[in-house]
Enzyme design. Structure first.
Site, PDB file in Angstrom:
ATOM      1  N   ASP A 163       3.891  14.665  14.771  1.00  0.00           N
ATOM      2  CA  ASP A 163       4.408  14.571  13.392  1.00  0.00           C
ATOM      3  C   ASP A 163       3.068  14.668  12.577  1.00  0.00           C
ATOM      4  OD1 ASP A 163       5.910  14.145  11.065  1.00  0.00           O
ATOM      5  OD2 ASP A 163       5.829  11.602  11.256  1.00  0.00           O
ATOM      6  N   LEU A 192       0.794  -1.207  -0.015  1.00  0.00           N
ATOM      7  CA  LEU A 192      -0.006   0.171  -0.087  1.00  0.00           C
ATOM      8  C   LEU A 192       0.918   1.292   0.050  1.00  0.00           C
ATOM      9  CD1 LEU A 192      -2.884  -1.192   2.503  1.00  0.00           C
ATOM     10  CD2 LEU A 192      -2.891  -0.946   0.174  1.00  0.00           C
TER      11      LEU A 192
END
Length: 744
Positions: A575, A456
């Protein structure tokens, strides 16, 4: 000092070039009445107009000439300047045109202002005069004159004149251009004898037509001789104020200037007007301080004296105080400090240290100050607590082992997942994760991914594979790469976080695998990938419309708000970026990748000092500079994400003059046109008000000072308003009502 306001219904205006990213406007009581203000507005201007030597201009007048009474302001004027109409004298006339004027000379005057001009009725008139008075008479000023020829002159016609100020020719033989605006201005400040000024437009000998003028502006020079306090020290002192909840009345505006309004408890060195003032002394004695001595104090790099006496400070005496090169006096007496005074601090030369009145602190005044005379005593006083501490650790370890054995023999008592902190295979220093019904074997991971058949994506952690559990539940399996820079700590952090947090806008953890060096995280499957793929076009398909982008932004913000407010202790993601915002088949949004997340383990703690982590471009510059992590670092990163969604521009572009997206947007904002900022793929299909609100929200999230950034709760509220505004537009368009985007 800008202006003294002593009348009702007053509007004051200033053109000011700020020397830092912050601006303080203070209302100071001068008499018996209480200061008040109705509105404060800031408007960005290009930095190549209204140029002057001082940096600040005070509004004097701004006029245009017309037979129609009234003011011209926003939205005709994109900079929200207010133009006052002046009727012509009896022997003057107004010229008008219905044709468009080219006004693109950066001053951006409204068409309505430039489509009219004043000129003498008689062609033989040689001079037009414009007098005004200055207060005080010695004031310096700048003059800006705007011209455009509105008549199509015949071959034998000429309009030419000199611009004369107080008898001196400042611009010679000038001819306005047909239907094109030009601005004539003084490059240096002017004065008028006795404060009586006279502008004259004087027809030249070769001109067949008299002078004309469309509009003019004048501003007096406003001198701010005192430079604002060093910006790093302003951030530091405001962080100290915020951390300790100081509500001192005097702690408003700039800490060091004006000198008359210096913050209480501060001394500043501002003797040199050419350099920013610095803070040299901080006295917070008897200020009700609680908690630890905060790390941000070290950012007051020029501090010579620090007085934190007679408070209720706890924790240890930090070693960073010894690293502050200018510090000569430290008074920590009368607190509740504990532990051992750092040897480095004791041995620092020329330092006067007072730690009296801290009964839990293992260093008496005599042993610290008279260390040369009583060295043996000093060593003794410091050795005992170390031995005691080692003994405590041994006792705690034995108790923990007994506890684990008891728990193992009494499984019926397991009401919640526990961890017995035993060494984990080759990572002997890392504790294992113990939980229920979430752990998969490596063989099960191979089965669910069909031997890692379908990839993916790839990231810093490793490769992400498609899989399914029991052939029914689709999952994404992230395998830790052996070369991963994140490693086991981040793996463990992410598992432990996702096992204890649950929110519709945070990606769900189906399970994990921890088998030798085989580490995997198994998430719920997000069929539409990440936001970055959609913004960059890598995923193909249709462009995300503005309403969908707002929905995605709102849902991502709700996920962050939960981490900041719904978790106890609060979590900081660290993040936040477009690749960590995932979308399912219905474009519902979930925040992902919690490997760098940090919690605030001590209740009431407002920050943690930690090694900087994050992604370049999205990283909070204040956190990068100070190592001081707060939830506002996530707010900064979210602001970057929001700008990417609005503009579809890269965060960092080496080919742009202004490489970071915030700098680029800031420069474009001066033009006042939302179309120059918004993603052109949207084709103008949006409510400009909601876009402006989103841009302003993003820029406020990215304020250099974390204190002035909004909270995620405020961000969620603002985004809901943006989405409501856009939704109402879509509804009205359904019923055939056009909503034209407008500059703001």
């Amino acid at each position: 000092m800008w202006i003294t306001v002593n009348t009702d219904n007053t509007i004051k205006e200033i053109l000011h070039v700020s020397k830092s990213n912050t601006l303080q406007v203070c209302l100071v009581k001068t008499g018996t009445s209480i200061p008040y203000i109705n509105t404060l507005e800031l408007r960005p201007l290009a930095d190549d107009i209204y140029t002057n030597e001082s940096g600040s201009l005070n509004y004097l007048f701004r006029v245009y000439y017309s037979n129609l009474k009234g003011y011209i302001e926003y939205p005709d004027d994109v900079h929200d300047r207010i133009w006052k109409q002046i009727l012509p004298y009896q022997d003057w006339q107004i010229l008008t045109t219905n044709l468009q004027i080219n006004v693109s000379n950066d001053y951006d005057l409204p068409q309505r202002v430039m489509k009219t001009a004043v000129t003498p009725i008689k062609a033989s008139t040689t001079t037009m005069e414009f007098p005004w008075n200055l207060e005080p008479p010695t004031s310096q000023f700048y003059l800006f004159l705007h011209f455009a020829e509105l008549q199509s002159l015949q071959a034998n016609e000429t309009r030419e004149f000199n611009v004369v100020l107080n008898g001196n020719v400042t611009f010679k033989s000038y001819s306005p251009k047909f239907l094109e605006m030009q601005t004539v201005y003084s490059t240096a400040p002017k004065q008028c004898d006795g404060g009586k000024c006279l502008l004259q437009l004087v027809k030249t000998s070769r001109s067949t037509l008299p002078p004309l003028i469309n509009a003019m502006e004048a501003y007096t020079v406003l001198d701010f001789p005192q430079i604002e306090t060093n910006v790093d020290e302003v951030i530091a002192i405001k962080n100290i104020q915020s951390t300790y909840g100081l509500s001192k009345t005097t702690w408003q505006g700039d800490p060091c200037v004006p000198k008359k309004f210096l913050w209480d408890g501060l001394n500043c060195n501002n003797s040199d007007d050419s350099t920013p003032p610095i803070i040299t002394s901080l006295n917070l004695s008897s200020s009700g301080l609680t908690g630890i001595i905060v790390l941000t104090i070290q950012n007051l790099a020029n501090l010579q004296e620090l007085d934190l006496s007679n408070n209720n400070l706890s924790g240890g005496v930090p070693e960073f105080l010894a690293d502050m090169k200018s510090l000569l006096v430290i008074n920590l007496s009368g607190n509740n400090l504990s532990g051992v005074v750092p040897q480095k601090l004791i041995e620092k030369k020329m330092l006067k240290l007072n730690i009296e009145g801290n009964p839990k602190l293992n260093c008496t005044v005599e042993s610290c100050v008279n260390k040369d005379e009583e060295g043996g005593r000093q060593i003794k006083s410091m050795t005992i607590p170390i031995v005691a501490s080692i003994g405590s650790v041994v006792a705690f370890t034995v108790a923990l082992m007994i506890f684990c054995v008891v728990r193992k023999n009494n499984p019926s008592n397991d009401e919640a997942p526990t961890s017995c902190m035993l060494p984990a295979d080759s990572r002997s220093s890392e504790p294992t994760i113990v939980t229920k019904n979430k752990k998969f074997t490596y063989a099960e991971v191979l089965t669910m991914t069909n031997n890692f058949q379908k990839i993916l994506g790839k990231g810093g952690f490793g490769i992400v594979y498609y899989g399914s559990v029991n052939g029914t539940e689709q999952v994404a399996v992230k395998m830790l790469s052996h070369s991963s820079a994140q490693g086991y700590k981040q793996f463990k952090a992410e598992v432990e976080l996702l096992l204890r947090v649950h929110h519709k806008n945070l990606v769900g953890l189906v399970g994990y695998c921890e088998e030798g060096d085989k580490l995997a995280l198994i998430y719920e499957y997000m069929a539409n990938g990440d936001l970055d793929e959609h913004m960059s076009g890598k995923r193909g398909g249709s462009i995300l419309n503005w309403g969908t982008r707002l929905k995605i932004a709102l849902e991502a913000a709700q996920g962050l708000e939960y981490l900041h407010n719904g978790c106890k202790p609060l979590m900081v993601h660290r993040d936040v970026k477009t690749t960590n915002i995932l979308l399912n088949e219905h474009f519902d949004t979930k925040l992902a990748d919690f490997g760098l997340s940090r919690s605030f383990p001590i209740e009431g703690e407002t920050h943690v000092s930690t090694v900087v982590a994050g992604t370049i471009g999205y990283l909070d510059p204040e956190y990068y500079r100070t190592n001081w992590l707060t939830e506002k670092s996530d707010v900064y990163s979210f602001g970057v994400v929001l700008l990417v969604m609005i503009t579809n521009q890269p965060v960092i572009d080496q080919n742009r003059e202004k490489r970071h997206i915030a700098e680029w947007v800031g420069g474009m904002l001066t033009k006042g046109d939302i179309k120059s900022i918004t993603d052109p793929n949207l084709l103008g299909d949006y409510n400009s008000g909601s876009v402006w609100k989103a841009v302003e929200l993003a820029m406020s999230c990215m304020n250099p000072s974390s204190m002035t950034r909004p909270t995620m709760s405020q961000v969620v509220f603002e985004l809901k308003e943006c989405l409501a505004s856009e939704s109402s537009r879509e509804v009205s368009m359904t019923f055939g009502t056009e909503v034209a985007p407008m500059a703001r």
